[in-house]
Scaffold this active site. Structure first.
Site, short mmCIF file in Angstrom:
data_model
loop_
_atom_site.label_atom_id
_atom_site.label_comp_id
_atom_site.label_asym_id
_atom_site.label_seq_id
_atom_site.Cartn_x
_atom_site.Cartn_y
_atom_site.Cartn_z
N HIS A 98 72.09 8.33 30.95
CA HIS A 98 71.45 7.09 30.48
C HIS A 98 72.06 6.60 29.17
CE1 HIS A 98 68.62 4.01 29.78
NE2 HIS A 98 67.67 4.70 29.18
N CYS A 149 63.89 14.86 33.07
CA CYS A 149 64.09 13.93 31.95
C CYS A 149 65.55 13.49 31.91
CB CYS A 149 63.75 14.62 30.63
SG CYS A 149 62.09 15.33 30.54
N SER A 150 65.78 12.21 31.64
CA SER A 150 67.15 11.71 31.54
C SER A 150 67.79 12.20 30.24
CB SER A 150 67.18 10.19 31.60
OG SER A 150 66.45 9.62 30.53
N CYS A 176 66.32 -0.47 26.63
CA CYS A 176 66.99 0.19 27.75
C CYS A 176 67.31 -0.76 28.89
CB CYS A 176 66.15 1.35 28.25
SG CYS A 176 65.97 2.69 27.05
#
Length: 395
Positions: A343, A212-213, A81
């Site tokens: 994301h 939460c993404s 990430c």
């Protein structure tokens, strides 16, 4: 002229829910790169090296060939990430080594659903050490998604050791969704009440869905220039200096005591922040605006301590004092962060770069942090890479 490195152009796409838009990763990359080149006022043919980031290893050459065919060296970057920040790190190194203009781009086309941690596959996995530490300390719930479980356990550990509560984590989710209302690039722009966040579907206690993404499609890009180029072309009004940048990996202490907090990157964030701040010759108290890797609200809270914003065990006090939103000591994630902006793994670090560039230029519209002159970017890649960059208004 010295070897300072400046961002002179940024661009990104709107981040989208997977499978809702008919595009492929070259389409995303072309849009963000074209925006960045236009912002910089340069042509793709002027770029000397390009670094293209995709966590799923979508080839950088194919991502950029629709922008131009110039023979420029193109390197595909993969670093979990932290892929986007890693592309940026390498592009900065190339300028420091003598290039005048480089390009960093990140992009991702993702599938719906929670990310896998590589569990269930044969052979070595990138999170072997991290999962082993978490499982030894807190066990493993086979019916739960791995990523929420890892970060949720970090939150549980903080609650048990230091007294934070689910309400602290919910406030972070509320804050970042509220910030995203003013970001046209954000995947989600809805504002929620604190009760909405707290009462949303529980993913892994204490993390509800709105903490939460989401998985996302999208791309971000940045054009970097040498001090010589900026001065020759009189670009000081648009230039933003990357004054410090470091990408740390795990040290032995990351796994001592089987701490879930360290297993999800607190140690690497601390090391990277110290190195980047030292290179930039500033302290965390000098920073005005922060783009922080809030893949889950628990990670934002524990990272406050890793970055030095709060002493160990006191991050939740920043939440209680509302010190990380407008009117507080720092504005954290004015973009809405990963929780609300989205994301797309390879793009996240470049989107953070774009937001901080706009902030330090004073061009962030309704998201603008008044008087911002120093920004900090934190981008985490489990497996493990902790990337921190410090930005300064050009002088």
């Amino acid at each position: 002229m010295g070897n300072r490195v400046f961002v002179i152009g940024v661009g990104m796409t709107k981040f989208e829910k997977p499978e809702t838009k008919d595009w492929e990763y070259p389409d995303m990359a072309k849009e963000s790169v074209t925006n960045a080149l236009t912002d910089a006022g340069v042509a793709y043919g002027d770029i000397e090296q390009a670094y293209a980031g995709s966590a799923y290893a979508a080839m950088g050459q194919r991502a950029l060939y629709d922008v131009g065919l110039t023979g420029v060296p193109i390197m595909t970057v993969v670093n979990a990430c932290a892929t986007g920040s890693s592309a940026l790190f390498l592009a900065r190194q190339a300028v420091k080594a003598g290039c005048d203009l480089t390009l960093a781009v990140g992009y991702e086309k993702m599938s719906k659903g929670s990310l896998s941690a590589g569990t269930g596959k044969k052979g070595p996995g990138m999170l072997d050490y991290h999962l082993k530490a978490m499982i030894a300390g807190r066990g493993w719930e086979k019916d739960k998604a791995p990523m929420p479980q890892m970060f949720g356990n970090a939150g549980r550990e903080h609650m048990e050791r230091y007294g934070s509560t689910p309400d602290h984590y919910a406030w972070i989710g509320w804050k970042n969704h509220k910030h995203s209302v003013n970001n046209p690039y954000s995947q989600f722009r809805d504002e929620y009440s604190l009760e909405d966040v707290k009462n949303a579907t529980m993913i892994y206690d204490p993390l509800t869905k709105l903490q939460c993404s989401p998985t996302s499609d999208g791309s971000g890009a940045a054009v970097l220039a040498s001090e010589r180029f900026v001065d020759t072309h009189n670009l000081w009004d648009q230039a933003v200096e990357i004054a410090g940048h470091y990408i740390a990996t795990d040290v032995t202490a990351s796994f001592e005591g089987n701490s879930s907090i360290n297993a999800v990157g607190a140690q690497v964030a601390k090391l990277a922040a110290q190195r980047a701040l030292d290179e930039a010759q500033v302290g965390i108290e000098d920073v005005d605006v922060i783009e922080l890797h809030d893949c889950f609200s628990a990670n934002e809270l524990i990272t406050y301590e890793a970055l030095g914003m709060a002493a160990e065990g006191e991050a939740h006090k920043l939440v209680e004092n509302q010190d990380t939103t407008y009117g507080g000591r720092w504005v954290v994630n004015p973009s809405g962060g990963l929780i609300s902006k989205g994301h797309p793994i390879g793009a996240t670090g470049l989107a953070q770069c774009a937001e901080l560039t706009w902030q330090l230029r004073g061009k962030a519209d309704k998201r603008q942090v008044d008087g911002a002159t120093v920004g900090l970017q934190h981008n985490l890649g489990l497996g493990s890479a902790g990337a921190v960059a410090v930005y300064k208004k050009a002088s």
